[in-house]
Design an enzyme around this catalytic site. Structure first.
Site, mmCIF file in Angstrom:
data_model
loop_
_atom_site.group_PDB
_atom_site.id
_atom_site.type_symbol
_atom_site.label_atom_id
_atom_site.label_comp_id
_atom_site.label_asym_id
_atom_site.label_seq_id
_atom_site.Cartn_x
_atom_site.Cartn_y
_atom_site.Cartn_z
ATOM 1 C CG HIS A 265 -1.712 -1.036 1.540
ATOM 2 N ND1 HIS A 265 -1.289 -2.168 2.355
ATOM 3 C CD2 HIS A 265 -2.893 -1.204 1.441
ATOM 4 C CE1 HIS A 265 -2.232 -3.172 2.350
ATOM 5 N NE2 HIS A 265 -3.519 -2.422 1.936
ATOM 6 C CG ASP B 101 1.966 -1.073 3.331
ATOM 7 O OD1 ASP B 101 1.385 -0.700 4.391
ATOM 8 O OD2 ASP B 101 1.543 -1.907 2.428
ATOM 9 C CD GLU C 88 -7.592 -8.767 -0.773
ATOM 10 O OE1 GLU C 88 -6.598 -7.914 -1.166
ATOM 11 O OE2 GLU C 88 -7.789 -8.690 0.562
ATOM 12 C CG HIS D 34 -10.670 -11.447 2.942
ATOM 13 N ND1 HIS D 34 -10.189 -10.298 1.933
ATOM 14 C CD2 HIS D 34 -10.284 -11.327 3.881
ATOM 15 C CE1 HIS D 34 -9.478 -9.502 2.808
ATOM 16 N NE2 HIS D 34 -9.297 -10.119 4.030
ATOM 17 C CG ASP E 236 -8.892 -10.597 7.766
ATOM 18 O OD1 ASP E 236 -8.447 -11.718 7.332
ATOM 19 O OD2 ASP E 236 -8.654 -9.481 6.939
ATOM 20 C CG ASP F 18 -5.068 -11.155 7.548
ATOM 21 O OD1 ASP F 18 -5.601 -11.775 6.871
ATOM 22 O OD2 ASP F 18 -4.962 -9.773 7.881
ATOM 23 C CG ASP G 203 -3.063 -9.914 3.472
ATOM 24 O OD1 ASP G 203 -2.498 -9.502 4.253
ATOM 25 O OD2 ASP G 203 -4.222 -9.391 2.821
HETATM 26 C C1 XLS Z 1 -7.504 -6.405 4.312
HETATM 27 C C2 XLS Z 1 -7.045 -6.959 3.330
HETATM 28 C C3 XLS Z 1 -5.871 -6.086 2.789
HETATM 29 C C4 XLS Z 1 -5.796 -6.119 1.169
HETATM 30 C C5 XLS Z 1 -4.911 -4.992 0.566
HETATM 31 O O1 XLS Z 1 -8.439 -7.204 5.217
HETATM 32 O O2 XLS Z 1 -6.669 -8.136 3.357
HETATM 33 O O3 XLS Z 1 -4.762 -6.136 3.388
HETATM 34 O O4 XLS Z 1 -5.147 -7.222 0.861
HETATM 35 O O5 XLS Z 1 -5.340 -3.890 1.105
HETATM 36 CA CA CA Z 2 -7.343 -10.415 5.464
HETATM 37 CA CA CA Z 3 -5.859 -9.608 1.553
#
Ligand code: XLS
Ligand code: CA
Ligand code: CA
Length: 430
Positions: A93, A96, A224, A263, A299, A301, A331
């Site tokens: 991003h 980042d 996404e 997701h 989420d 991750d 991610d």
């Molecule tokens: C957040 C998303 C984010 C996207 C990019 O939940 O996964 O990280 O991948 O903006």
């Molecule tokens: Ca995520």
């Molecule tokens: Ca993502």
């Protein structure tokens, strides 16, 4: 940290690959071409592992104090990290890579400076940008959305950030540009004009597409999907919703899907379901490879360790003929208690090995042929006779009624789920 090497399945070294052997050939392509692993800049280089109840547990200032010095040191660490792990791509991003300035102008300038810095790093290492994106969700001005904000000024700021991030992506040779909905959604319909918000979202995507193409972007735009979090309802709920939206607004030729495992499960689907939905619509773009925790339900991750999920993902990818402009972006972040750099390496090694093993098993399943044969045979009635006429659009409801009235005997055959699951386990653990 030393470079991570492939040591094979007999190795007990968790700082080595047991399955990821970049040059190993599978179905005519090397593992690294199939998998195109990417590092997520935000989790890997920025996240100090804080959660909503407490501070970070891992320092990510890289021994520096001034914001631009931290940004450069972060990039240095990141490129070293990718080189050590044999990762050839990364994703970021705008926020980042460069610190926020006092004004929007200063913030965008910082991005420009860091893009130059990253271009040099890419040249030195051969590492490439997979995709770029703009963060239009973390600043408090985006609390009610970005392209779907009730404020036209915030819509304009979003456009400026997206333009800068597209320019950065083009400059760094990225083959994808991602739109994750961020806060594009709502918490209550009591304060929301959903019709205007959805139309504005389409307007923003259209403007971004038009600008990108004019500026020479030849890659794919990716949407996404995510159903919830941070908003109660995110407009890009799941793959099917996004495809419908893109088609309704004439965006389906330029946009594909970036599908994240975590997701998918938040949307109440399997990861495979989401990938398959994109594949059958010719809109499979890229993968955010991670996994959630089914008991936590948000989420999380996490680095992927589920071999079944990875295998099904790779089966879909092989069927789709691979990812053209996309790749597998981790991610994912280490757990808050995994607060060392070594944990971060082990997270990536785990994730890369999970997918490498997944593609090996997927290849085995395809070569074995029993699953594909079973499915083909299950639908054989559409290969000839009335079935063939149905799929070719050569019949109608009257003819079908006449045909149905003449049927003497109907057989309903077993779906054999248990038989198929046994085959998967046979091939998984041989
Ligand atoms: C957040 C998303 C984010 C996207 C990019 O939940 O996964 O990280 O991948 O903006
Ligand atoms: Ca995520
Ligand atoms: Ca993502």
């Amino acid at each position: 940290m030393k470079p991570i090497e492939f040591e094979g399945v007999k190795s007990k070294n968790t700082m080595a690959f047991r399955h990821y052997n970049p040059t190993e050939m599978i179905q005519g392509k090397s593992m690294k071409e199939h998998l195109k692993f990417a590092m997520s800049y935000w989790h890997t280089l920025c996240s100090g592992l804080c959660d909503m109840f407490g501070e970070g547990t891992l320092e990510k200032t890289y021994g520096k104090h001034a914001p631009m010095d931290i940004a450069r040191a972060k990039a240095d660490f990141g490129f070293e990290f990718m080189k050590n792990l044999k990762i050839e791509y990364y994703c970021f991003h705008d926020t980042d890579i460069a610190p926020k300035g006092d004004t929007l102008g200063e913030t965008l300038e910082n991005v420009g400076v860091m893009v130059e810095y990253l271009a040099v790093k890419q040249k030195q290492t051969g590492i490439k940008l997979l995709w770029g994106t703009a963060d239009a969700f973390s600043d408090k001005m985006f609390m009610a959305g970005a392209a779907t904000s009730p404020s036209a000024d915030i819509f304009a700021v979003t456009a400026a950030k997206i333009k800068t991030a597209i320019d950065a992506t083009i400059k760094l040779g990225g083959t994808g540009y991602v739109f994750w909905g961020g806060r594009e959604g709502y918490d209550t319909l009591l304060n929301t004009d959903m019709e205007l918000e959805l139309n504005n979202l389409a307007r923003m995507l259209t403007m971004a597409r038009d600008y990108g193409r004019k500026a020479g972007f030849k890659g794919d735009f990716f949407i996404e999907p995510k159903p919830k979090e941070p908003t109660k309802h995110q407009y890009d709920f799941d793959t099917a919703t996004c495809i419908g939206f893109l088609k309704a607004h004439g965006l389906d030729k330029d946009f594909k899907l970036n599908i994240e495992a975590n997701h998918a499960t938040l949307a109440g689907h399997t990861f495979r379901h989401e990938i398959a939905t994109a594949r059958i619509n010719n809109m499979l773009g890229s993968i955010d490879a991670n996994q959630g925790d089914m008991l936590l339900g948000w989420d999380t991750d996490q680095f992927p360790s589920d071999i079944y999920e990875a295998t099904y993902c790779m089966l879909e990818l092989l069927k789709a003929g691979g990812l053209k402009n996309g790749g597998l972006n981790f991610d994912a972040k280490a757990r808050r208690q995994s607060n060392t750099i070594k944990d971060l390496y082990q997270g990536y090694i785990l994730g890369m090995d999970t997918y490498a093993l997944g593609i090996k098993i997927a290849d085995r399943i395809i070569k074995d042929g029993r699953i594909d044969d079973f499915v083909a045979n299950r639908y054989k009635s559409y290969k000839s006779g009335i079935g063939q006429k149905i799929v070719k659009g050569e019949t109608n409801i009257e003819e079908l009624t006449k045909y149905a009235l003449d049927i003497k005997h109907i057989t309903v055959e077993s779906g054999k789920q248990e038989y198929l699951e046994s085959i998967i386990n046979q091939l998984m653990f041989c």
